[in-house]
Design a protein around this motif. Sequence first.
Motif, PDB file in Angstrom:
ATOM      1  N   PRO A 154     -13.247 -17.986 -13.946  1.00  0.00           N
ATOM      2  CA  PRO A 154     -12.063 -17.213 -14.312  1.00  0.00           C
ATOM      3  C   PRO A 154     -11.299 -17.918 -15.432  1.00  0.00           C
ATOM      4  O   PRO A 154     -11.380 -19.146 -15.569  1.00  0.00           O
ATOM      5  N   GLN A 177      -7.696 -14.678 -14.500  1.00  0.00           N
ATOM      6  CA  GLN A 177      -8.372 -13.380 -14.571  1.00  0.00           C
ATOM      7  C   GLN A 177      -9.889 -13.559 -14.704  1.00  0.00           C
ATOM      8  O   GLN A 177     -10.365 -14.541 -15.277  1.00  0.00           O
ATOM      9  N   VAL A 178     -10.631 -12.593 -14.203  1.00  0.00           N
ATOM     10  CA  VAL A 178     -12.090 -12.633 -14.273  1.00  0.00           C
ATOM     11  C   VAL A 178     -12.538 -11.882 -15.525  1.00  0.00           C
ATOM     12  O   VAL A 178     -12.381 -10.663 -15.620  1.00  0.00           O
ATOM     13  N   LYS A 216     -14.987 -10.191 -18.381  1.00  0.00           N
ATOM     14  CA  LYS A 216     -16.162  -9.326 -18.311  1.00  0.00           C
ATOM     15  C   LYS A 216     -17.317  -9.965 -19.078  1.00  0.00           C
ATOM     16  O   LYS A 216     -17.556  -9.661 -20.250  1.00  0.00           O
ATOM     17  N   LEU A 255     -17.978 -15.309  -7.018  1.00  0.00           N
ATOM     18  CA  LEU A 255     -18.286 -14.515  -8.206  1.00  0.00           C
ATOM     19  C   LEU A 255     -19.753 -14.646  -8.615  1.00  0.00           C
ATOM     20  O   LEU A 255     -20.415 -15.626  -8.284  1.00  0.00           O
ATOM     21  N   MET A 285      -9.008 -16.052  -2.725  1.00  0.00           N
ATOM     22  CA  MET A 285      -8.781 -14.714  -3.258  1.00  0.00           C
ATOM     23  C   MET A 285      -7.845 -13.912  -2.368  1.00  0.00           C
ATOM     24  O   MET A 285      -6.912 -13.248  -2.849  1.00  0.00           O
ATOM     25  N   ARG A 312      -3.998 -12.728  -3.342  1.00  0.00           N
ATOM     26  CA  ARG A 312      -3.670 -11.305  -3.380  1.00  0.00           C
ATOM     27  C   ARG A 312      -2.487 -10.985  -2.465  1.00  0.00           C
ATOM     28  O   ARG A 312      -1.661 -10.121  -2.795  1.00  0.00           O
ATOM     29  N   ASP A 336      -3.128  -6.462 -14.296  1.00  0.00           N
ATOM     30  CA  ASP A 336      -3.717  -5.837 -13.115  1.00  0.00           C
ATOM     31  C   ASP A 336      -5.222  -6.072 -13.041  1.00  0.00           C
ATOM     32  O   ASP A 336      -5.909  -5.504 -12.193  1.00  0.00           O
ATOM     33  N   ALA A 337      -5.753  -6.896 -13.936  1.00  0.00           N
ATOM     34  CA  ALA A 337      -7.192  -7.165 -13.976  1.00  0.00           C
ATOM     35  C   ALA A 337      -7.619  -7.971 -12.749  1.00  0.00           C
ATOM     36  O   ALA A 337      -6.797  -8.646 -12.110  1.00  0.00           O
ATOM     37  N   PRO A 338      -8.912  -7.917 -12.391  1.00  0.00           N
ATOM     38  CA  PRO A 338      -9.408  -8.735 -11.273  1.00  0.00           C
ATOM     39  C   PRO A 338      -9.131 -10.213 -11.519  1.00  0.00           C
ATOM     40  O   PRO A 338      -9.232 -10.689 -12.660  1.00  0.00           O
ATOM     41  N   PHE A 339      -8.763 -10.956 -10.473  1.00  0.00           N
ATOM     42  CA  PHE A 339      -8.445 -12.375 -10.629  1.00  0.00           C
ATOM     43  C   PHE A 339      -8.982 -13.167  -9.441  1.00  0.00           C
ATOM     44  O   PHE A 339      -9.389 -12.587  -8.434  1.00  0.00           O
TER      45      PHE A 339
END
Length: 449
Positions: free
Chosen positions: A214, A219-220, A222, A250, A360, A364, A380-383
Amino acid sequence: MEFRYLPMTDQDKKDMLTTIGVESTDELFSDIPSKVRFNRELNLKRPANEAQLKKELTDMANKNANLKNNSSFLGAGVYDHFIPSVVDHVISRSEFYTAYTPYQPEISQGELQAIFEFQTMISELTGMPIANSSMYDGGTSLAEAVNLSAAQTKRKKILVSKTVHPESRAVIKSYAKGPNLDIVEIDHKNGVTDLEHLESQLDENTASVVIQYPNFFGQVEKLDRVRDLISAQKKTMFIVSSNPLALGYLTPPGEFDADIVVGDTQVFGIPAQFGGPHCGYFATTKKLMRKVPGRLVGQTTDEDGVRGFVLTLQAREQHIRRDKATSNICSNQALNALASSVAMSSIGKHGLKKMATLNMQKARYAKQKFLDAGFEVLSDAPFFNEFAIKLTKSVKEVNARLLEKGIIGGYDLSDAYPELNHHMLVAVTEIRTKEEIDAFVKELGDIHG
C-alpha cells in the motif's frame, strides 16, 4: 598486576611526555597559531559518578513518550505491532547477537540457515523467486532497485509516484546523483497515483516505474493498471515498494509481473525504537539474480551429502572488480532479519493473514468512527491500515494536546505534502483495542470541535 585500562595518572602523563621529549602537552600544539586554538575550558557540566549518571539518564529517558504507557496511532513507515516474546529470546543469544558476516560456513551454519529462511519467507510473501539476505532499510533497498533498473535498461529516466514514502523518495534522489538519473515524480489524486499523469510521462527512455503498495497514504494502488501501462514500453521495469505484512492479505506484486519488490520488515519483530535500525528486503526475478545488491545465502550439500548453507552471488565491490560490482552495500541487517524471521515463523502463515486482516478491520472501524463524528476523510479508495483525516487545527497543535491524554497522534502530512495542510495520517494496527480507538476519536473530536 598491571591495570592497563584505568585512567591515566599525572605521573603517567609525565612519563609519556618525557619519553617523547616534550615538556608539556601544549608543546604538541605549538605549530597551531594561538588565535585559532581553543584557549578556555569547555562549557560542560562536571563529571558525575556512576550512580548519579544512571539516575540522570533514567530521568531523561522517562521524559520520552513510550509505547507501553501510550496508545499510538502513528505509522508513516514505523509501526507498533505485536512482537512475540520468543523474538528477544532468540536474538539475545550470543552466537547471534555478536555474530559477524558468516564468511566461514563451517562455523556459521545457524546464522546462514536463519538468513536462508528469511529469504524464503520474503520470496513467498512477495511472489518473487529470489530474495537477498536483507539490506539496511526499505529506503535504501528501493534506491538500489532504481539504480539496478537504470543499469539493466541503459536508460536514465525514473518515474516515481508521489505516493511513495517521502523519505524513500529523498534517498532515491541521493542515490541518483552518482549515475546522473532523471527522477520524475508522478502526481497523486486523492491519495492514489494519477495514472493519466503516469501514462503521459512514460516513453522509450523510461528505465522504471516506482509504486508503493500500500502507498504512503495507506491506499492500495491498482498494480494491474500500472502494469498494463508499463507493458506498452519495452524494457521499462516495474518496481514495487511493499509493506510485507499487508502481503499477508493482498495479492503479492509478483502476480502483477513486478520486476523488483522491496520493502522494510520492521513490521515483523522489530520495535519502533525511535525509527531504527530497520531491515530492508530485496526480491526479484531469476533474470536479475546476478544483479542483486548485497548477497544471497544458498542451500547446498557437503561432501557427505548433508544439507548446508553458504554465502553466494556476492556481487558487491568488496568481492569483485569495482567496475563489475552491482552495489557498494557492504553489510546487511542480519540480526534484524533474524528478528523478522523468528516473528514470521512464530506467527505462522495463517496467523500472518489473521494479523493482516485485523489491521484492516480495526482501521476500517476507526475510519467509520471518524466519519460518524463528522470528520472528512481524504479518500474512499481501498486501504490497508492507514488513512488520512482532515482537521480544523494544525496537526502539530492537535498532537501536543493528544499526548497530554496519553495518545500518540498520527503523522502531519503537511510536512511532506504542503497541499494537505491540517491532514493527519492515522495508523491502526492489530494491537489497538476498541477502547483505545474510541478514546482517540473522542479526544480528537473534542479538540477538533
